[in-house]
Design an enzyme around this catalytic site. Structure first.
Site, PDB file in Angstrom:
ATOM      1  N   HIS A 307      23.403 104.864 150.202  1.00 12.78           N
ATOM      2  CA  HIS A 307      24.818 105.077 149.916  1.00 12.78           C
ATOM      3  C   HIS A 307      25.628 104.178 150.826  1.00 12.78           C
ATOM      4  O   HIS A 307      25.268 103.978 151.983  1.00 12.78           O
ATOM      5  CB  HIS A 307      25.201 106.550 150.153  1.00 12.78           C
ATOM      6  CG  HIS A 307      26.466 106.927 149.474  1.00 12.78           C
ATOM      7  ND1 HIS A 307      27.699 106.693 150.021  1.00 12.78           N
ATOM      8  CD2 HIS A 307      26.689 107.489 148.258  1.00 12.78           C
ATOM      9  CE1 HIS A 307      28.629 107.105 149.187  1.00 12.78           C
ATOM     10  NE2 HIS A 307      28.047 107.589 148.099  1.00 12.78           N
ATOM     11  N   ASP A 364      22.749 111.583 143.123  1.00  9.14           N
ATOM     12  CA  ASP A 364      22.098 111.348 141.829  1.00  9.14           C
ATOM     13  C   ASP A 364      20.593 111.632 141.842  1.00  9.14           C
ATOM     14  O   ASP A 364      19.958 111.593 140.795  1.00  9.14           O
ATOM     15  CB  ASP A 364      22.319 109.887 141.398  1.00  9.14           C
ATOM     16  CG  ASP A 364      23.778 109.611 141.092  1.00  9.14           C
ATOM     17  OD1 ASP A 364      24.410 110.488 140.484  1.00  9.14           O
ATOM     18  OD2 ASP A 364      24.281 108.544 141.472  1.00  9.14           O
TER      19      ASP A 364
END
Ligand code: CMC
Length: 430
Positions: A307, A364
């Site tokens: 991320h 996700d």
């Protein structure tokens, strides 16, 4: 703490104001730098650039903290409905009973889409990706509301647009799904709440009554809340960028949906499941896939890992992992993909490549396993993300257009092309 930063440039000292956020975030305001020095700052991919000040969402990537309007994601995901959370993001405070009732009623009574729009769905090929359909349909909706398109709307008009969009996007999403499986569209029912209505429109068929599972309703509510905002990510910045030109909300959101579709952003949830399925089909061993992810000559990445902001853990991923176990157990689903995901995560988290780069599972990684257990097809995963992110996009758009200091977004560049090239007429070009 100092209130200005000093920058030495060509023997001159330039003083730049320091801005401190309410959670202690520090920034140097360079907005006047070019005017006073001729220099711009260069920050490809906005690795280090604050594009705005915002009072909506705070996240601390080092500590793994996420809050909407000051309330932790752990608390919100446990205590409110998606609609309450949407109100909180958009209007800045949790609704009281009357506010919530009015907001809910508005959403209920604006759920129909113009019958003519059904023709649009029917002209897409059945294999069309639902994100393509959703982005086009959200923009197309604007054609039916010319009165809601003027850039400077009254408060009432703005609220009408917001309510309509929150209500209709899930209808468009469900219709896109029905189109993809060739089933007749199912209309919303006013007695159902937001999430129930979505599931009803997705899964009800004319032949038999649809049995709504409360486990599914709770799980979708949770996932939508966890996706509801994430400050200045790629799609939100897109919504702000498009909206800054005073493009209408329908157009701004449609652009955000397109940005979200990208596999490095919201499209990753579909990619994760496809990756886990590929590992399963390959026999379930993940070493080969981890090696590929670490190989700099191989474009393969471990989807659902890493991320831009979280360098510790993604708090949303923690909540989803736990929910994943609960939901599968309650639904009695035994999915080998979940075991593969857990094993892959455990192995990656011990691997020096992932440790050194601070790569952790993101939102996700596990969400698709829940969607799959609920019967939502893989190509609808990013659509689910879009339904969840909608209030966040709207809140960010609203905050921006209500800011009296708002300016059109227009970054600078450093030109690296040719200079002073002599024009050659076409007949003399080799
Ligand atoms: N698998 C393998 N290596 C990775 C991964 C990954 N998933 N993510 C980052 N790296 C490596 C990358 O190659 C780089 O290595 P090096 O320093 O040797 O060049 C290093 O880690 C830093 O990565 P980066 O690409 O510079 O980081 P970024 O902040 O530009 O990208 C990211 C963030 C999310 C795009 C990236 O981690 C990624 O592509 N992850 C997979 C896609 C994904 O899961 N996206 C969903 C993000 S969460 C949902 C959302 O809000 O969008």
């Amino acid at each position: 703490m100092a209130t200005t930063a000093k920058l030495e440039l060509d023997g001159k000292t330039v003083e730049l104001p320091i801005v401190i956020g309410s959670e202690g975030e520090k920034a140097i305001d360079i907005s006047k730098l070019r005017a006073s020095t001729g220099f711009v700052t260069l920050d490809s991919g906005y690795m280090n650039t604050g594009a705005c000040t915002s009072a909506i969402t705070f996240l601390d990537g080092e500590k793994g903290i996420l809050k909407y309007r000051g309330i932790s994601i752990e608390e919100l995901s446990d205590k409110v409905s998606f609609i309450e959370c949407s109100y909180l993001l958009i209007y800045g405070h949790l609704p009281n009973q009357t506010e919530l009732k009015n907001f809910r009623e508005g959403i209920k009574y604006h759920s129909l889409i113009h019958e003519d729009m059904k023709n649009f769905f029917n002209t897409y090929p059945s294999h069309a990706h639902p994100m393509a359909i959703l982005s086009s349909m959200v923009c197309s909706l604007s054609a039916y509301y010319p009165e809601l398109l003027k850039p400077d709307q009254t408060e009432e008009e703005k609220n009408g647009t917001i309510t309509r969009l929150i209500s209709k996007v899930r209808v468009l999403a469900a219709f896109a799904y029905k189109r993809s499986v060739g089933h007749p569209f199912v209309y919303p029912k006013n007695e159902l709440d937001y999430v129930q209505n979505f599931l009803h429109m997705m899964f009800a068929v004319p032949a038999e009554p649809y049995q709504m599972d409360p486990v599914a309703v709770k799980a979708i509510n949770l996932l939508l809340i966890l996706h509801a905002d994430h400050e200045q990510n790629c799609s939100t910045s897109t919504v702000r960028m498009v909206g800054s030109a005073k493009a209408n909300l329908f157009a701004s959101l449609s652009a955000g949906i397109c940005a979200l579709w990208g596999p490095l952003h919201g499209g990753a949830n579909q990619e994760v499941l496809e990756m886990l399925e590929a590992i399963h089909a390959d026999g379930g061993g993940y070493k080969k896939f981890l090696d590929k992810a670490k190989d700099k000559n191989d474009p393969f990445k471990l989807m659902g890992f890493g991320h831009r902001v979280y360098k510790n853990f993604d708090p949303r991923a923690k909540i989803i992992k736990k929910a994943c176990d609960d939901v599968l157990q309650k639904l009695g689903v035994n999915d080998p993909i979940l075991e593969i995901a857990k094993g892959l995560e455990e192995t990656a988290l011990k691997d020096p490549y992932f440790i050194e780069r601070k790569l952790y599972p993101n939102v996700d990684f596990y969400s698709g396993i829940i969607y799959r257990a609920l019967g939502i097809p893989t190509n609808m995963f990013t659509v689910m993300f879009a339904i969840g992110r909608l209030p966040g996009w709207i809140a960010q758009w609203k905050e921006m257009i209500e800011d009296p200091q708002m300016k059109i977004c227009r970054p600078r560049q450093i030109y690296t092309g040719q200079t002073n090239v002599k024009f050659v007429p076409i007949e003399k070009r080799s």
